[in-house]
Design a protein around this motif. Structure first.
Motif, mmCIF file in Angstrom:
data_model
loop_
_atom_site.group_PDB
_atom_site.id
_atom_site.type_symbol
_atom_site.label_atom_id
_atom_site.label_comp_id
_atom_site.label_asym_id
_atom_site.label_seq_id
_atom_site.Cartn_x
_atom_site.Cartn_y
_atom_site.Cartn_z
ATOM 1 N N LEU A 285 48.566 37.987 36.789
ATOM 2 C CA LEU A 285 47.248 37.464 37.133
ATOM 3 C C LEU A 285 46.237 38.599 37.237
ATOM 4 N N ARG A 286 46.627 39.702 37.861
ATOM 5 C CA ARG A 286 45.720 40.849 37.999
ATOM 6 C C ARG A 286 45.283 41.356 36.617
ATOM 7 N N SER A 287 46.194 41.382 35.686
ATOM 8 C CA SER A 287 45.858 41.804 34.325
ATOM 9 C C SER A 287 44.879 40.833 33.678
ATOM 10 N N MET A 288 45.097 39.530 33.878
ATOM 11 C CA MET A 288 44.205 38.531 33.299
ATOM 12 C C MET A 288 42.794 38.654 33.869
ATOM 13 N N LEU A 289 42.703 38.986 35.155
ATOM 14 C CA LEU A 289 41.413 39.038 35.833
ATOM 15 C C LEU A 289 40.704 40.387 35.676
ATOM 16 N N ALA A 290 41.386 41.387 35.155
ATOM 17 C CA ALA A 290 40.841 42.750 35.109
ATOM 18 C C ALA A 290 39.452 42.849 34.476
ATOM 19 N N PRO A 291 39.148 42.093 33.404
ATOM 20 C CA PRO A 291 37.804 42.220 32.814
ATOM 21 C C PRO A 291 36.679 41.799 33.751
ATOM 22 N N PHE B 184 30.237 44.493 46.325
ATOM 23 C CA PHE B 184 31.131 44.483 47.476
ATOM 24 C C PHE B 184 31.430 45.920 47.910
ATOM 25 N N PRO B 185 31.616 46.145 49.211
ATOM 26 C CA PRO B 185 32.007 47.487 49.666
ATOM 27 C C PRO B 185 33.457 47.779 49.285
ATOM 28 N N GLY B 186 33.684 48.913 48.648
ATOM 29 C CA GLY B 186 35.038 49.276 48.252
ATOM 30 C C GLY B 186 35.510 48.496 47.035
ATOM 31 N N GLU B 187 36.720 48.783 46.592
ATOM 32 C CA GLU B 187 37.287 48.111 45.418
ATOM 33 C C GLU B 187 37.950 46.809 45.824
ATOM 34 N N VAL B 188 37.619 45.762 45.092
ATOM 35 C CA VAL B 188 38.151 44.437 45.392
ATOM 36 C C VAL B 188 39.503 44.252 44.713
ATOM 37 N N ASP B 189 40.489 43.772 45.468
ATOM 38 C CA ASP B 189 41.771 43.394 44.881
ATOM 39 C C ASP B 189 41.602 42.020 44.245
ATOM 40 N N LEU B 190 41.752 41.954 42.946
ATOM 41 C CA LEU B 190 41.432 40.732 42.214
ATOM 42 C C LEU B 190 42.373 39.579 42.551
ATOM 43 N N MET C 19 41.186 38.285 45.893
ATOM 44 C CA MET C 19 39.927 37.565 45.706
ATOM 45 C C MET C 19 40.180 36.199 45.080
ATOM 46 N N HIS C 20 41.093 36.138 44.131
ATOM 47 C CA HIS C 20 41.483 34.872 43.505
ATOM 48 C C HIS C 20 41.954 33.883 44.571
ATOM 49 N N ALA C 21 42.792 34.339 45.480
ATOM 50 C CA ALA C 21 43.321 33.456 46.526
ATOM 51 C C ALA C 21 42.229 33.020 47.491
ATOM 52 N N ARG C 22 41.294 33.925 47.804
ATOM 53 C CA ARG C 22 40.216 33.596 48.739
ATOM 54 C C ARG C 22 39.143 32.725 48.109
ATOM 55 N N SER C 23 39.155 32.647 46.796
ATOM 56 C CA SER C 23 38.107 31.921 46.062
ATOM 57 C C SER C 23 38.628 30.633 45.444
ATOM 58 N N PHE C 24 39.588 30.006 46.096
ATOM 59 C CA PHE C 24 40.145 28.719 45.689
ATOM 60 C C PHE C 24 41.038 28.804 44.463
#
Length: 293
Positions: A27-33, A41-47, A50-55
């Motif tokens: 999933l992280r690879s799919m979301l990388a782009p 956002f402050p700092g680097e977001v873990d994709l 973020m996916h889990a927090r965004s439904f």
């Protein structure tokens, strides 16, 4: 400019077919782009987080149901339809404002979480984000309503991208007023309605379009500053509670309803189309809308 609708049809199929332990990295690879979508956002977001927090769709449950939902998106030609709608809308916008700067756009379509009560309930299985120029994302569950509105919803988010692109309205999340947020949603819906008629209305706002109580309440908050107030004033109390911010006493989708009313009054007073009003300053738009004579 280029429109890159990511091939998440293949990406989600790969994630869902993998062993559960391997799904997060796939999933992280799919979301990388989409990483730069979160540049504010402050700092680097873990994709993946973020996916889990965004439904986003779950990685460890209801996999068969998510696979079936993916087949519905594939059968609906969702990715092709979205790409075509974006390309058509860009041409409409270029005709309305010759010389406008159109950014390259990366588009992400992912399935949502059928267990999330807010997402599947008040949010009607849909969440869109087009506020970070160059990126648009959809998280959705393929209900009939959401499948029928794919083009209209894509054009709505495109309007946000173009309003805040270089040469347009300057985006400052610390200083942005609720008035700008409300106006931007109204303009995005109006642009979508210009192309797709009533389907361009964001559904969660429709029940409040003729409510004077809702209108007066939201207008009372137009000068409140800071992006942290977006959820409460635009999406309403249930969303505010879901995301841990203070409710302000407005129903779900109130900001969209009021934004549509303000923008429609402005367009009627000025004779402009929604595409022509893309860069209208929020304060001027509100002034004209509230004092059309």
């Amino acid at each position: 400019m280029t429109i890159n609708v990511l091939n998440t049809s293949h990406g989600m199929s790969t994630v869902l077919a993998a062993d559960e332990a391997n799904r997060p990295e796939l999933l992280r690879s799919m979301l990388a782009p989409m990483q730069n979508m979160f540049r504010y956002f402050p700092g680097e977001v873990d994709l993946v987080q973020m996916h889990a927090r965004s439904f986003g769709f779950p990685l460890n449950r209801r996999t068969d149901e998510v696979r079936a939902a993916l087949k519905l998106l594939q059968s609906a030609d969702a990715w092709i339809r979205i790409e075509g709608a974006l390309a058509d809308a860009v041409e409409v916008q270029k005709l309305a404002i010759p010389g406008i700067q159109i950014p390259d756009i990366t588009f992400l379509l992912v399935l949502g979480d059928p267990d999330d009560g807010y997402f599947m309930g008040p949010a009607r299985g849909f969440s869109g984000n087009g506020s970070a120029t160059g990126f648009i994302s959809f998280t959705l569950w393929p209900t009939t309503e959401n499948l029928e509105r794919l083009e209209a919803a894509a054009v709505h988010e495109l309007n946000h991208n173009l309003r805040y692109a270089p040469g347009g309205v300057i985006w400052d999340p610390k200083m942005v007023a609720v008035g700008e947020l409300i106006v931007s949603e109204g303009l995005a819906d109006a642009f979508s309605r210009q192309l797709y008629g009533p389907a361009g209305y964001t559904p969660i706002g429709v029940p409040h379009l003729s409510s004077e109580t809702v209108f007066e309440k939201v207008v009372s908050g137009l000068d409140v500053q800071g992006m942290q107030h977006f959820t409460a004033w635009v999406h309403g109390d249930e969303a505010a509670s879901r995301f841990g911010t203070d409710p302000v006493g407005v129903p779900t989708g109130a900001g969209y309803a009021v934004g549509n009313r303000l923008v429609d009054a402005y367009l009627a007073a000025t004779g402009k189309s929604a595409a022509e009003a893309l860069h209208a300053p929020a304060a001027e738009l509100v002034r004209v809308a509230l004092n059309p004579s």
